[in-house]
Design a protein around this motif. Structure first.
Motif, PDB file in Angstrom:
ATOM      1  N   LEU A 156      -1.881  16.847  83.852  1.00  0.00           N
ATOM      2  CA  LEU A 156      -0.473  16.799  83.009  1.00  0.00           C
ATOM      3  C   LEU A 156       0.085  15.606  83.080  1.00  0.00           C
ATOM      4  CD1 LEU A 156       0.175  19.947  85.290  1.00  0.00           C
ATOM      5  CD2 LEU A 156       0.179  19.756  82.933  1.00  0.00           C
ATOM      6  N   ASP A 157      -0.395  14.700  84.045  1.00  0.00           N
ATOM      7  CA  ASP A 157       0.162  13.478  83.887  1.00  0.00           C
ATOM      8  C   ASP A 157      -0.354  12.273  82.618  1.00  0.00           C
ATOM      9  OD1 ASP A 157       1.636  13.492  86.388  1.00  0.00           O
ATOM     10  OD2 ASP A 157       0.094  12.316  87.564  1.00  0.00           O
ATOM     11  N   LEU A 158      -1.429  12.719  82.342  1.00  0.00           N
ATOM     12  CA  LEU A 158      -1.987  12.271  80.988  1.00  0.00           C
ATOM     13  C   LEU A 158      -1.191  12.974  79.932  1.00  0.00           C
ATOM     14  CD1 LEU A 158      -4.095  10.633  79.127  1.00  0.00           C
ATOM     15  CD2 LEU A 158      -5.629  12.660  79.390  1.00  0.00           C
ATOM     16  N   PHE A 159      -0.953  14.242  79.856  1.00  0.00           N
ATOM     17  CA  PHE A 159      -0.308  14.963  78.696  1.00  0.00           C
ATOM     18  C   PHE A 159       1.080  14.503  78.601  1.00  0.00           C
ATOM     19  CE2 PHE A 159      -3.059  19.103  78.953  1.00  0.00           C
ATOM     20  CZ  PHE A 159      -4.280  18.223  78.521  1.00  0.00           C
ATOM     21  N   VAL A 160       1.658  14.042  79.772  1.00  0.00           N
ATOM     22  CA  VAL A 160       3.093  13.808  79.658  1.00  0.00           C
ATOM     23  C   VAL A 160       3.152  12.252  78.931  1.00  0.00           C
ATOM     24  CG1 VAL A 160       5.258  12.963  81.026  1.00  0.00           C
ATOM     25  CG2 VAL A 160       4.003  14.948  81.415  1.00  0.00           C
ATOM     26  N   ARG A 161       2.095  11.317  79.461  1.00  0.00           N
ATOM     27  CA  ARG A 161       2.127   9.824  78.859  1.00  0.00           C
ATOM     28  C   ARG A 161       1.904  10.160  77.443  1.00  0.00           C
ATOM     29  NH1 ARG A 161      -1.360   9.022  83.260  1.00  0.00           N
ATOM     30  NH2 ARG A 161      -2.970   8.735  81.916  1.00  0.00           N
ATOM     31  N   THR A 162       0.878  10.856  77.301  1.00  0.00           N
ATOM     32  CA  THR A 162       0.762  10.915  75.551  1.00  0.00           C
ATOM     33  C   THR A 162       1.525  11.791  74.929  1.00  0.00           C
ATOM     34  OG1 THR A 162      -1.192  12.481  76.166  1.00  0.00           O
ATOM     35  CG2 THR A 162      -1.832  10.132  76.162  1.00  0.00           C
ATOM     36  N   ASN A 163       2.446  12.542  75.492  1.00  0.00           N
ATOM     37  CA  ASN A 163       3.472  13.358  74.597  1.00  0.00           C
ATOM     38  C   ASN A 163       2.877  14.644  74.339  1.00  0.00           C
ATOM     39  OD1 ASN A 163       6.192  13.038  73.777  1.00  0.00           O
ATOM     40  ND2 ASN A 163       5.580  13.058  71.631  1.00  0.00           N
ATOM     41  N   LEU A 164       2.002  15.076  75.178  1.00  0.00           N
ATOM     42  CA  LEU A 164       1.650  16.463  74.687  1.00  0.00           C
ATOM     43  C   LEU A 164       2.384  17.512  75.491  1.00  0.00           C
ATOM     44  CD1 LEU A 164      -2.553  16.066  74.516  1.00  0.00           C
ATOM     45  CD2 LEU A 164      -0.816  15.753  72.856  1.00  0.00           C
ATOM     46  N   ALA A 165       3.034  16.951  76.523  1.00  0.00           N
ATOM     47  CA  ALA A 165       3.710  17.961  77.559  1.00  0.00           C
ATOM     48  C   ALA A 165       5.125  17.054  77.858  1.00  0.00           C
ATOM     49  CB  ALA A 165       2.977  18.370  78.717  1.00  0.00           C
ATOM     50  N   LYS A 196     -14.380  29.608  88.387  1.00  0.00           N
ATOM     51  CA  LYS A 196     -14.386  28.764  89.776  1.00  0.00           C
ATOM     52  C   LYS A 196     -13.524  28.094  89.740  1.00  0.00           C
ATOM     53  CE  LYS A 196     -16.470  24.939  87.162  1.00  0.00           C
ATOM     54  NZ  LYS A 196     -17.480  24.072  87.084  1.00  0.00           N
ATOM     55  N   ARG A 197     -13.063  27.665  90.979  1.00  0.00           N
ATOM     56  CA  ARG A 197     -11.678  27.178  91.459  1.00  0.00           C
ATOM     57  C   ARG A 197     -11.804  25.693  90.868  1.00  0.00           C
ATOM     58  NH1 ARG A 197      -9.764  23.393  94.710  1.00  0.00           N
ATOM     59  NH2 ARG A 197      -7.870  23.919  95.955  1.00  0.00           N
ATOM     60  N   VAL A 198     -10.538  25.643  90.244  1.00  0.00           N
ATOM     61  CA  VAL A 198      -9.915  24.273  89.793  1.00  0.00           C
ATOM     62  C   VAL A 198      -8.873  23.648  90.796  1.00  0.00           C
ATOM     63  CG1 VAL A 198      -9.048  23.277  87.770  1.00  0.00           C
ATOM     64  CG2 VAL A 198     -10.776  25.020  87.420  1.00  0.00           C
ATOM     65  N   ALA A 199      -9.030  22.596  91.277  1.00  0.00           N
ATOM     66  CA  ALA A 199      -7.982  21.967  91.982  1.00  0.00           C
ATOM     67  C   ALA A 199      -6.755  21.673  91.309  1.00  0.00           C
ATOM     68  CB  ALA A 199      -8.605  20.800  92.951  1.00  0.00           C
ATOM     69  N   PRO A 200      -5.671  22.012  92.013  1.00  0.00           N
ATOM     70  CA  PRO A 200      -4.423  21.500  91.536  1.00  0.00           C
ATOM     71  C   PRO A 200      -4.250  19.997  91.191  1.00  0.00           C
ATOM     72  CG  PRO A 200      -4.085  23.197  93.289  1.00  0.00           C
ATOM     73  CD  PRO A 200      -5.497  22.953  93.480  1.00  0.00           C
ATOM     74  N   ASN A 201      -5.180  19.144  92.190  1.00  0.00           N
ATOM     75  CA  ASN A 201      -4.790  17.861  91.876  1.00  0.00           C
ATOM     76  C   ASN A 201      -5.630  17.168  90.725  1.00  0.00           C
ATOM     77  OD1 ASN A 201      -3.610  17.277  94.341  1.00  0.00           O
ATOM     78  ND2 ASN A 201      -5.383  16.700  95.581  1.00  0.00           N
ATOM     79  N   SER A 202      -6.734  17.888  90.183  1.00  0.00           N
ATOM     80  CA  SER A 202      -7.147  17.647  88.992  1.00  0.00           C
ATOM     81  C   SER A 202      -6.101  18.061  87.823  1.00  0.00           C
ATOM     82  CB  SER A 202      -8.207  18.315  88.814  1.00  0.00           C
ATOM     83  OG  SER A 202      -9.397  18.115  89.728  1.00  0.00           O
ATOM     84  N   VAL A 203      -5.415  19.238  87.940  1.00  0.00           N
ATOM     85  CA  VAL A 203      -4.836  19.756  87.080  1.00  0.00           C
ATOM     86  C   VAL A 203      -3.170  18.677  86.814  1.00  0.00           C
ATOM     87  CG1 VAL A 203      -2.998  21.368  86.288  1.00  0.00           C
ATOM     88  CG2 VAL A 203      -5.322  22.053  87.008  1.00  0.00           C
ATOM     89  N   TYR A 204      -3.033  18.262  88.105  1.00  0.00           N
ATOM     90  CA  TYR A 204      -1.858  17.393  88.146  1.00  0.00           C
ATOM     91  C   TYR A 204      -2.285  15.851  87.097  1.00  0.00           C
ATOM     92  CZ  TYR A 204       1.715  18.929  91.125  1.00  0.00           C
ATOM     93  OH  TYR A 204       2.592  19.932  91.742  1.00  0.00           O
ATOM     94  N   ASP A 231      -8.717  23.299  78.223  1.00  0.00           N
ATOM     95  CA  ASP A 231      -8.422  24.541  79.071  1.00  0.00           C
ATOM     96  C   ASP A 231      -6.940  24.468  79.717  1.00  0.00           C
ATOM     97  OD1 ASP A 231     -10.725  25.640  78.399  1.00  0.00           O
ATOM     98  OD2 ASP A 231     -11.699  25.282  80.332  1.00  0.00           O
ATOM     99  N   VAL A 232      -6.662  23.355  80.202  1.00  0.00           N
ATOM    100  CA  VAL A 232      -5.092  23.216  80.706  1.00  0.00           C
ATOM    101  C   VAL A 232      -4.292  23.289  79.653  1.00  0.00           C
ATOM    102  CG1 VAL A 232      -3.828  21.437  82.041  1.00  0.00           C
ATOM    103  CG2 VAL A 232      -6.479  21.814  82.749  1.00  0.00           C
ATOM    104  N   PHE A 233      -4.567  22.481  78.635  1.00  0.00           N
ATOM    105  CA  PHE A 233      -3.522  22.275  77.435  1.00  0.00           C
ATOM    106  C   PHE A 233      -3.299  23.903  76.926  1.00  0.00           C
ATOM    107  CE2 PHE A 233      -1.537  22.229  73.491  1.00  0.00           C
ATOM    108  CZ  PHE A 233      -0.641  21.277  73.699  1.00  0.00           C
TER     109      PHE A 233
END
Length: 153
Positions: A74-83, A63-71, A36-38
């Motif tokens: 996103l950190d994982l996506f940056v580490r794995t070159n998805l973002a 339902k509410r998704v916390a920005p901290n969960s998204v961060y 969903d985030v991607f």
């Protein structure tokens, strides 16, 4: 003349499938929340903050998704070159070629906020070489140029 990096650009469902494959190959899980985030990130034409994405995913999930969960995602996506992270804006862009490792140069419009990435391995390689010569290790160039895009000038 600068050396441009060649790669296959993905979009739409092809981009999502490539991102899923790259994440799985990295030994990570492709969960519904990560999908969903991607998906929310891939739909954006401009860099998006974790708060923007949390709002989009919250609306999608009902339902509410916390920005901290998204961060964290996103950190994982940056580490794995998805973002890619646009440092000066604390915002993110989906990487349209997640299976390809290289350093990006961002051109950011001060008027509309659009961020375009270009690849120039000669330039980023020279920056890495200069940093290593100065004694730095594990160098990751972050190059951002600000100006006005063609549409806004």
């Amino acid at each position: 003349m600068a050396s441009a990096h060649k790669h296959h650009e993905h979009s739409g469902e092809g981009l999502i499938e490539e991102a899923r494959s790259v994440l799985l190959a990295a030994g990570e899980q492709w969960t519904e929340m990560r999908a969903d985030v991607f998906g929310a990130l891939a739909q954006r034409e401009r860099p998006a903050s974790a708060y923007d994405l949390a709002e989009s995913v919250s609306a999608l999930r009902g339902k509410r998704v916390a920005p901290n969960s998204v961060y964290r995602i996103l950190d994982l996506f940056v580490r794995t070159n998805l973002a890619r992270r646009v440092e000066s804006a604390n915002a993110y862009l989906a990487n349209s070629h997640p299976g390809c490792q290289h350093d990006c140069i961002f051109l950011i419009c001060d008027v509309c906020g659009q961020a375009v990435h270009i690849d120039d391995d000669t330039l980023t390689g020279a920056l890495v070489a200069a940093a290593r010569q100065a004694g730095f290790a594990d160098v990751r160039p972050v190059v951002e140029l600000r100006g006005t895009c063609a549409a806004c000038s």
